[in-house]
Design a protein around this motif. Structure first.
Motif, mmCIF file in Angstrom:
data_model
loop_
_atom_site.group_PDB
_atom_site.id
_atom_site.type_symbol
_atom_site.label_atom_id
_atom_site.label_comp_id
_atom_site.label_asym_id
_atom_site.label_seq_id
_atom_site.Cartn_x
_atom_site.Cartn_y
_atom_site.Cartn_z
ATOM 1 N N TRP A 192 0.845 -1.203 0.000
ATOM 2 C CA TRP A 192 0.000 0.000 0.000
ATOM 3 C C TRP A 192 0.876 1.247 0.000
ATOM 4 C CZ3 TRP A 192 -1.301 4.266 3.053
ATOM 5 C CH2 TRP A 192 -2.542 4.848 2.805
ATOM 6 N N SER A 193 1.906 1.247 0.812
ATOM 7 C CA SER A 193 2.827 2.387 0.879
ATOM 8 C C SER A 193 3.660 2.493 -0.394
ATOM 9 C CB SER A 193 3.752 2.245 2.090
ATOM 10 O OG SER A 193 3.014 2.189 3.300
ATOM 11 N N MET A 194 4.133 1.347 -0.895
ATOM 12 C CA MET A 194 4.957 1.362 -2.101
ATOM 13 C C MET A 194 4.186 1.907 -3.296
ATOM 14 S SD MET A 194 7.052 -2.227 -1.793
ATOM 15 C CE MET A 194 7.825 -2.022 -3.405
ATOM 16 N N GLY A 195 2.886 1.598 -3.369
ATOM 17 C CA GLY A 195 2.077 2.092 -4.470
ATOM 18 C C GLY A 195 1.937 3.599 -4.477
ATOM 19 N N ARG A 196 2.231 4.244 -3.351
ATOM 20 C CA ARG A 196 2.148 5.693 -3.231
ATOM 21 C C ARG A 196 3.525 6.356 -3.179
ATOM 22 N NH1 ARG A 196 -2.155 3.294 -1.773
ATOM 23 N NH2 ARG A 196 -4.168 4.343 -1.642
ATOM 24 N N LYS A 210 -3.087 4.270 -17.617
ATOM 25 C CA LYS A 210 -2.208 4.301 -18.784
ATOM 26 C C LYS A 210 -0.757 4.027 -18.418
ATOM 27 C CE LYS A 210 -5.044 7.348 -21.665
ATOM 28 N NZ LYS A 210 -5.117 8.646 -22.390
ATOM 29 N N ARG A 211 -0.412 4.162 -17.133
ATOM 30 C CA ARG A 211 0.979 3.903 -16.752
ATOM 31 C C ARG A 211 1.365 2.451 -17.075
ATOM 32 N NH1 ARG A 211 2.120 5.967 -12.139
ATOM 33 N NH2 ARG A 211 0.056 6.743 -11.475
ATOM 34 N N TRP A 235 7.129 5.022 -8.413
ATOM 35 C CA TRP A 235 6.123 5.183 -9.460
ATOM 36 C C TRP A 235 6.083 6.574 -10.084
ATOM 37 C CZ3 TRP A 235 3.973 0.943 -11.348
ATOM 38 C CH2 TRP A 235 3.949 -0.201 -10.554
ATOM 39 N N GLY A 236 6.938 7.477 -9.641
ATOM 40 C CA GLY A 236 6.974 8.799 -10.245
ATOM 41 C C GLY A 236 6.123 9.809 -9.498
ATOM 42 N N ASN A 237 6.106 11.033 -10.015
ATOM 43 C CA ASN A 237 5.435 12.139 -9.328
ATOM 44 C C ASN A 237 3.930 11.948 -9.211
ATOM 45 O OD1 ASN A 237 7.905 13.453 -9.020
ATOM 46 N ND2 ASN A 237 7.696 14.589 -10.948
ATOM 47 N N ASP A 238 3.342 11.149 -10.094
ATOM 48 C CA ASP A 238 1.886 10.949 -10.053
ATOM 49 C C ASP A 238 1.531 9.646 -9.327
ATOM 50 O OD1 ASP A 238 2.792 9.127 -11.915
ATOM 51 O OD2 ASP A 238 1.118 9.428 -13.303
ATOM 52 N N ALA A 239 2.390 9.212 -8.417
ATOM 53 C CA ALA A 239 2.197 7.917 -7.759
ATOM 54 C C ALA A 239 0.849 7.805 -7.056
ATOM 55 C CB ALA A 239 3.327 7.667 -6.750
ATOM 56 N N ARG A 240 0.337 8.897 -6.520
ATOM 57 C CA ARG A 240 -0.923 8.846 -5.774
ATOM 58 C C ARG A 240 -2.151 9.048 -6.656
ATOM 59 N NH1 ARG A 240 -0.276 9.549 0.003
ATOM 60 N NH2 ARG A 240 1.929 9.495 0.529
#
Length: 491
Positions: free
Chosen positions: A390-394, A409-410, A399-404
């Motif tokens: 859950w934390s890694m996904g954010r 499309k990513r 995941w880059g600046n748009d992680a949250r």
């Protein structure tokens, strides 16, 4: 009197000694000045940080990751020293490269034993290998076509009929509850009236919440003896065991079921240990409970979060519907195993949902022998390693600046493609213990979601929190009902 005074002075001396030895960490842990992390309290470490503002362990882990980086440390009574490994390289080392050195700890085994027993999710070593080998036979291509896809299609038809009735009446209902009711893989007869609670579901969900609370309460074995929660937990566990044993008993007493080669339970009832002995009823009970959580929670929760994300991201829903309409027709409204791979954008939505809302949001392992992670961080025997999908996904570092942000499309535009590295996209675990049922969950979710969204459109009832809070549980259900209305889709 002199004895009492001497005893008091002795105890005071021991307390002072312990306060000096463990000034900022839980008792029994060694200092780790080489790692950053939140400063703890004497003797109890960081346990109060978990209860501060009622944040819970998952949010505490996420805040620790954000502030201190992928390799931080904290201490908790009962668990001891915990080192986070929230980066792909370290996770690959723990879950694959040095797999045999990291086990499920005795503390965590005890926490979930009265529900999961010695099932595949709670076992190590030979017991785990035996169940893993048996379970792998379930998910071959032949079983997918002849067993699972048939069940998926039947479930999907039931859902479509239920949604048709709800669309006609226009009533408000809890979408998450609906998904939980139709993804058991067992006949609970629970779709007749959506307002009637299902005893198995309420018992199972309550038990999961209690087991999660146990991770945060080192004294749970004592407190549960005297609290109403403990009493309810014992009743819930008794019911779940009785339920599983009844399934086994009824199966044994049904000659036709025992002859059915498509029956999943038969595979385990006919299995043998290396010594030739068949599984005991206790072992079969553990199999039943472990497979129910694997089949029920994974699909129901993912579909709930997936539909929520589509409702609040209309451009993503529009693109998904465009793909669905290009692949399904009015005559063929349900996809099949062969054409699932064609739904690439739908799969991207599915993966993006799991990236932000993984069903198992946190994990812990104990180190058996001193080790060194790929980045040079030492892990000492007896210490715990922790990662949070859950934390890694954010995490913007991954995941880059748009992680949250919700951005399917990513997965379409990334070098990894629709199946990113399992050590980066950790929602299905990784390494030798990677989820055997990930293809099962993917096919079921996409088959159901595409059929539902082709015919129906969901509308969130105003006034609900966005995004929804998650419930504090072993898995990641929504805390509150996802109240919606459903409409027949107009073309």
């Amino acid at each position: 009197m002199e004895f009492i005074t001497a005893a008091f002075v002795g105890l005071l001396g021991i307390l002072i000694y312990l306060l000096i030895k463990y000034p900022d960490r839980s008792i029994g842990t060694k200092p780790r000045t080489d790692l950053n992390g939140p400063k703890g309290y004497p003797l109890i470490g960081n346990i109060l940080d978990i209860y501060k503002d009622n944040k819970g362990l998952l949010m505490f882990m996420c805040e620790t990751l954000t502030k201190y980086g992928p390799n931080a440390t904290f201490t908790l009574p009962g668990l001891g020293r915990v080192v986070t490994i929230n980066n792909p390289e370290c996770i690959e080392h723990v879950l694959k490269t040095n797999f045999e050195n990291y086990y499920k700890s005795p503390a965590l085994y005890s926490i979930v034993y009265d529900v999961f027993g010695d099932g595949i999710f709670n076992s190590n070593g030979n017991a785990w290998r035996m169940q893993r080998k048996l379970s792998s036979h379930l998910f071959n291509g032949r079983n997918f076509r002849n067993i699972f896809c048939v069940v998926f299609e039947e479930e999907t038809k039931i859902v479509l009929n239920t949604l048709d009735k709800l669309a006609r009446t226009g009533e408000t209902f809890d979408l998450q509850d609906l998904f939980f009711r139709i993804t058991f893989g067992l006949d609970f007869n629970c779709l007749k009236n959506l307002k009637d609670p299902v005893k198995f579901a309420t018992s199972f969900d309550f038990a999961q919440r209690v087991m999660n609370d146990r991770v945060e309460n080192p004294f749970w074995k004592i407190t549960e003896l005297f609290t109403e929660k403990g009493h309810k937990m014992r009743k819930a566990c008794d019911y779940l065991s009785t339920f599983a044993y009844d399934i086994i008993k009824n199966h044994r007493n049904n000659p036709e079921a025992l002859k059915d080669p498509r029956d999943i339970l038969n595979i385990f009832m006919n299995a043998q240990h290396d010594n030739g002995e068949k599984l005991t009823d206790k072992e079969l009970r553990d199999v039943v409970i472990n497979f129910i959580i694997a089949g029920r929670d994974t699909t129901a929760q993912t579909l709930s979060w997936m539909m929520y994300n589509l409702m609040v991201n209309p451009s993503a829903e529009e693109q998904l519907i465009k793909e669905v309409n290009s692949l399904l027709t009015s005559e063929n409204t349900i996809s099949n195993y062969e054409n699932i791979k064609l739904f690439q954008y739908t799969q991207a939505v599915f993966h993006e949902t799991l990236r932000l809302h993984p069903i198992v949001p946190k994990s812990l392992r104990i180190c058996l022998k001193d080790d060194v992670l790929p980045n040079g961080v030492p892990i000492y025997a007896g210490e715990m390693v922790n990662w949070s999908s859950w934390s890694m996904g954010r995490d913007e570092r991954i995941w880059g600046n748009d992680a949250r942000q919700f951005n399917p499309k990513r997965f379409l535009n990334s070098e990894d493609g629709l199946k990113p590295s399992q050590y980066k996209f950790i929602s299905f675990h990784a390494g030798p213990r990677i989820c055997l049922g990930q293809n099962f969950a993917t096919v079921e979710a996409i088959m159901l979601a595409t059929a539902v969204l082709k015919q129906f459109k969901f509308e969130m009832v105003p006034g609900q929190k966005c995004p929804p809070d998650y419930a504090r549980s072993l898995t990641l259900p929504m805390k509150d009902p996802l109240l919606v209305k459903v409409h027949h889709r107009q073309y």
